[in-house]
Design a protein around this motif. Sequence first.
Motif, PDB file in Angstrom:
ATOM      1  N   GLY A   1       0.756  -1.267   0.000  1.00 22.83           N
ATOM      2  CA  GLY A   1       0.000   0.000   0.000  1.00 22.83           C
ATOM      3  C   GLY A   1       0.774   1.297   0.000  1.00 22.83           C
ATOM      4  O   GLY A   1       0.194   2.341   0.264  1.00 22.83           O
TER       5      GLY A   1
ATOM      6  N   SER B   1       1.825   8.273   1.902  1.00 25.43           N
ATOM      7  CA  SER B   1       1.176   7.023   2.332  1.00 25.43           C
ATOM      8  C   SER B   1       1.720   6.547   3.681  1.00 25.43           C
ATOM      9  O   SER B   1       2.939   6.589   3.918  1.00 25.43           O
ATOM     10  CB  SER B   1       1.453   5.891   1.333  1.00 25.43           C
ATOM     11  N   ILE B   2       0.810   6.036   4.498  1.00 21.64           N
ATOM     12  CA  ILE B   2       1.241   5.481   5.788  1.00 21.64           C
ATOM     13  C   ILE B   2       2.212   4.317   5.533  1.00 21.64           C
ATOM     14  O   ILE B   2       3.239   4.191   6.199  1.00 21.64           O
ATOM     15  CB  ILE B   2       0.010   5.046   6.613  1.00 21.64           C
TER      16      ILE B   2
ATOM     17  N   ASN C   1       1.955  -3.256  -4.514  1.00 24.87           N
ATOM     18  CA  ASN C   1       0.812  -2.375  -4.742  1.00 24.87           C
ATOM     19  C   ASN C   1       0.136  -2.807  -6.032  1.00 24.87           C
ATOM     20  O   ASN C   1       0.663  -3.648  -6.761  1.00 24.87           O
ATOM     21  CB  ASN C   1       1.250  -0.907  -4.801  1.00 24.87           C
TER      22      ASN C   1
ATOM     23  N   ASP D   1      -2.868  -6.892  -7.496  1.00 26.66           N
ATOM     24  CA  ASP D   1      -4.186  -6.380  -7.149  1.00 26.66           C
ATOM     25  C   ASP D   1      -4.591  -7.185  -5.911  1.00 26.66           C
ATOM     26  O   ASP D   1      -4.707  -8.422  -5.990  1.00 26.66           O
ATOM     27  CB  ASP D   1      -5.148  -6.625  -8.317  1.00 26.66           C
ATOM     28  N   ALA D   2      -4.787  -6.521  -4.805  1.00 25.41           N
ATOM     29  CA  ALA D   2      -5.009  -7.237  -3.538  1.00 25.41           C
ATOM     30  C   ALA D   2      -6.336  -7.982  -3.494  1.00 25.41           C
ATOM     31  O   ALA D   2      -6.598  -8.717  -2.548  1.00 25.41           O
ATOM     32  CB  ALA D   2      -4.909  -6.271  -2.364  1.00 25.41           C
TER      33      ALA D   2
ATOM     34  N   SER E   1      -2.084  -2.039   4.139  1.00 23.30           N
ATOM     35  CA  SER E   1      -2.386  -0.603   4.217  1.00 23.30           C
ATOM     36  C   SER E   1      -3.114  -0.217   2.933  1.00 23.30           C
ATOM     37  O   SER E   1      -2.621   0.563   2.120  1.00 23.30           O
ATOM     38  CB  SER E   1      -1.069   0.166   4.386  1.00 23.30           C
ATOM     39  N   ILE E   2      -4.275  -0.830   2.763  1.00 22.14           N
ATOM     40  CA  ILE E   2      -5.012  -0.776   1.496  1.00 22.14           C
ATOM     41  C   ILE E   2      -6.455  -0.362   1.775  1.00 22.14           C
ATOM     42  O   ILE E   2      -7.115  -0.955   2.627  1.00 22.14           O
ATOM     43  CB  ILE E   2      -5.015  -2.176   0.825  1.00 22.14           C
TER      44      ILE E   2
ATOM     45  N   THR F   1      -6.915   0.599  10.151  1.00 25.02           N
ATOM     46  CA  THR F   1      -8.358   0.786  10.196  1.00 25.02           C
ATOM     47  C   THR F   1      -8.700   2.164  10.748  1.00 25.02           C
ATOM     48  O   THR F   1      -7.804   2.981  11.010  1.00 25.02           O
ATOM     49  CB  THR F   1      -9.007  -0.350  11.025  1.00 25.02           C
TER      50      THR F   1
ATOM     51  N   LYS G   1     -14.381  -1.272   7.194  1.00 26.36           N
ATOM     52  CA  LYS G   1     -13.460  -1.345   8.350  1.00 26.36           C
ATOM     53  C   LYS G   1     -13.991  -2.289   9.430  1.00 26.36           C
ATOM     54  O   LYS G   1     -13.226  -2.991  10.089  1.00 26.36           O
ATOM     55  CB  LYS G   1     -13.211   0.056   8.930  1.00 26.36           C
TER      56      LYS G   1
ATOM     57  N   PRO H   1      -7.152  10.572  11.560  1.00 24.62           N
ATOM     58  CA  PRO H   1      -7.174  11.097  10.197  1.00 24.62           C
ATOM     59  C   PRO H   1      -5.769  11.562   9.808  1.00 24.62           C
ATOM     60  O   PRO H   1      -5.074  12.188  10.613  1.00 24.62           O
ATOM     61  CB  PRO H   1      -8.120  12.297  10.273  1.00 24.62           C
ATOM     62  N   THR H   2      -5.353  11.211   8.619  1.00 18.26           N
ATOM     63  CA  THR H   2      -3.979  11.462   8.172  1.00 18.26           C
ATOM     64  C   THR H   2      -4.036  11.999   6.745  1.00 18.26           C
ATOM     65  O   THR H   2      -4.795  11.465   5.930  1.00 18.26           O
ATOM     66  CB  THR H   2      -3.170  10.138   8.187  1.00 18.26           C
TER      67      THR H   2
ATOM     68  N   THR I   1      -3.359  11.907   3.408  1.00 21.33           N
ATOM     69  CA  THR I   1      -2.822  11.001   2.377  1.00 21.33           C
ATOM     70  C   THR I   1      -3.806  11.033   1.217  1.00 21.33           C
ATOM     71  O   THR I   1      -4.873  11.641   1.319  1.00 21.33           O
ATOM     72  CB  THR I   1      -2.750   9.551   2.895  1.00 21.33           C
TER      73      THR I   1
ATOM     74  N   ALA J   1      -5.726   8.513   0.108  1.00 24.58           N
ATOM     75  CA  ALA J   1      -6.990   7.877   0.524  1.00 24.58           C
ATOM     76  C   ALA J   1      -7.721   8.742   1.546  1.00 24.58           C
ATOM     77  O   ALA J   1      -8.928   8.970   1.434  1.00 24.58           O
ATOM     78  CB  ALA J   1      -6.722   6.494   1.098  1.00 24.58           C
TER      79      ALA J   1
HETATM   80  P1  NAI Z   1      -2.967   5.809   0.442  1.00 21.93           P
HETATM   81  O1  NAI Z   1      -3.915   6.286  -0.633  1.00 21.93           O
HETATM   82  O2  NAI Z   1      -1.587   6.305   0.395  1.00 21.93           O
HETATM   83  O3  NAI Z   1      -2.954   4.212   0.490  1.00 21.93           O
HETATM   84  C1  NAI Z   1      -4.022   3.403   0.039  1.00 21.93           C
HETATM   85  C2  NAI Z   1      -3.377   2.307  -0.796  1.00 21.93           C
HETATM   86  O4  NAI Z   1      -4.330   1.312  -1.202  1.00 21.93           O
HETATM   87  C3  NAI Z   1      -2.721   2.849  -2.083  1.00 21.93           C
HETATM   88  O5  NAI Z   1      -1.356   2.509  -2.109  1.00 21.93           O
HETATM   89  C4  NAI Z   1      -3.486   2.138  -3.169  1.00 21.93           C
HETATM   90  O6  NAI Z   1      -2.728   1.929  -4.354  1.00 21.93           O
HETATM   91  C5  NAI Z   1      -3.853   0.844  -2.452  1.00 21.93           C
HETATM   92  N1  NAI Z   1      -4.867   0.097  -3.175  1.00 21.93           N
HETATM   93  C6  NAI Z   1      -6.090   0.521  -3.572  1.00 21.93           C
HETATM   94  N2  NAI Z   1      -6.708  -0.447  -4.271  1.00 21.93           N
HETATM   95  C7  NAI Z   1      -5.858  -1.518  -4.287  1.00 21.93           C
HETATM   96  C8  NAI Z   1      -5.925  -2.820  -4.846  1.00 21.93           C
HETATM   97  N3  NAI Z   1      -7.008  -3.253  -5.517  1.00 21.93           N
HETATM   98  N4  NAI Z   1      -4.875  -3.650  -4.680  1.00 21.93           N
HETATM   99  C9  NAI Z   1      -3.762  -3.249  -4.011  1.00 21.93           C
HETATM  100  N5  NAI Z   1      -3.655  -2.024  -3.445  1.00 21.93           N
HETATM  101  C10 NAI Z   1      -4.688  -1.174  -3.597  1.00 21.93           C
HETATM  102  O7  NAI Z   1      -3.677   6.232   1.816  1.00 21.93           O
HETATM  103  P2  NAI Z   1      -3.378   5.846   3.339  1.00 21.93           P
HETATM  104  O8  NAI Z   1      -4.105   6.855   4.130  1.00 21.93           O
HETATM  105  O9  NAI Z   1      -1.939   5.639   3.554  1.00 21.93           O
HETATM  106  O10 NAI Z   1      -4.193   4.486   3.511  1.00 21.93           O
HETATM  107  C11 NAI Z   1      -3.636   3.323   4.042  1.00 21.93           C
HETATM  108  C12 NAI Z   1      -4.613   2.633   4.982  1.00 21.93           C
HETATM  109  O11 NAI Z   1      -4.786   3.439   6.152  1.00 21.93           O
HETATM  110  C13 NAI Z   1      -6.016   2.393   4.416  1.00 21.93           C
HETATM  111  O12 NAI Z   1      -6.490   1.142   4.864  1.00 21.93           O
HETATM  112  C14 NAI Z   1      -6.801   3.507   5.063  1.00 21.93           C
HETATM  113  O13 NAI Z   1      -8.202   3.232   5.123  1.00 21.93           O
HETATM  114  C15 NAI Z   1      -6.167   3.512   6.438  1.00 21.93           C
HETATM  115  N6  NAI Z   1      -6.429   4.696   7.249  1.00 21.93           N
HETATM  116  C16 NAI Z   1      -6.188   5.936   6.727  1.00 21.93           C
HETATM  117  C17 NAI Z   1      -6.515   7.062   7.460  1.00 21.93           C
HETATM  118  C18 NAI Z   1      -6.328   8.422   6.863  1.00 21.93           C
HETATM  119  O14 NAI Z   1      -6.940   9.398   7.374  1.00 21.93           O
HETATM  120  N7  NAI Z   1      -5.490   8.583   5.832  1.00 21.93           N
HETATM  121  C19 NAI Z   1      -7.067   6.967   8.831  1.00 21.93           C
HETATM  122  C20 NAI Z   1      -7.227   5.612   9.299  1.00 21.93           C
HETATM  123  C21 NAI Z   1      -6.935   4.523   8.519  1.00 21.93           C
END
Ligand code: NAI
Length: 286
Positions: free
Chosen positions: A27, A33-34, A53, A78-79, A106-107, A161, A179, A208-209, A211, A213
């Motif tokens: 992810g 990205s986290i 990814n 593709d996850a 982290s998807i 989550t 989630k 909340p972060t 990024t 997503a």
């Molecule tokens: P991000 O957008 O950087 O990461 C999301 C990732 O999911 C991306 O790398 C994307 O390519 C990947 N992804 C989407 N569809 C996919 C697929 N079919 N197969 C493989 N990978 C796929 O955003 P972030 O924020 O780093 O998100 C990471 C995780 O953290 C997610 O589960 C998100 O829900 C969770 N999260 C994020 C928060 C936020 O406020 N940003 C808060 C709490 C949890």
Amino acid sequence: MSTNVNTLQNENCGNNLLKGKRGIIFGALNEKSIAWKVAEKAVAEGASITLSNAPIALRMGEINRLSEKLNAPVVAADATSVEDLTQVFEQSQQLLGGKIDFVLHSIGMSPNVRKGRKYDDLSYEFFEKTLDISALSFHKMLQVARKLDAIAEGGSIVALTYVAAQRAFTGYNDMADAKALLESITRNFGLLYGPEKGVRINTVSQSPTVTTAGSGVGGFDLFYDVADKMSPLGNASADDCANYCVTLFSDYTKMVTMQNLYHDGGFSTTGMSLAAMEQYEKSRLK
Ligand code: NAI
């Protein structure tokens, strides 16, 4: 943003917490990205890793920069595809030279959120995609890893989550349901995997972060600000989250499993904070 007590920790060099461990980080899309931060931190702590990814994310190219910097091979997947995930676990074991000690999921993605479909007007086709990408992918990952016996004794698996799994949040839409399912899968797989090989499975419930997503959620800037004011320690950053994930991958948390662990500056157990009340009072007096 409120004073963040963890800022100093982020300046740390590694402490070899993950020395000799092998990991897979799913992810990392770009440097916000986290997963990107977790990958950097895991390597700084002595781990060797592969990155994965979706093919479309790889075409955007940024992950190659991380791959070069960390000497971490990239395996596309593709996850939602069991075949792709099988490739990731098989190739990662070959590339890293043994069984996998830790995995980060982290998807997340909701086509309904992306297309602005409200919770009472969802496309069910999109809803299924939300669940498949954001939750079922974790089950698929765990099932594949277990069938291949790819995880080392005492391994640690973490998924990210959000507290909308427990409480209703305006705008979080069908991601809240995804989630909740993700956290349920964590418990049920943890029950199976623990007795066999001491494998731990947990979710980290992150603030909340900012990024790609995160910012997709409607009104994110305001949402971020309110959460920051409602959290005694302020919002936890992606760097803070990476530090926490590293402890969960390390041998210091061997007896923690099937937990949803809040990493949110205290938000989830705050009823009302003074900072939030003061902010509300200011707007009321306008
Ligand atoms: P991000 O957008 O950087 O990461 C999301 C990732 O999911 C991306 O790398 C994307 O390519 C990947 N992804 C989407 N569809 C996919 C697929 N079919 N197969 C493989 N990978 C796929 O955003 P972030 O924020 O780093 O998100 C990471 C995780 O953290 C997610 O589960 C998100 O829900 C969770 N999260 C994020 C928060 C936020 O406020 N940003 C808060 C709490 C949890």
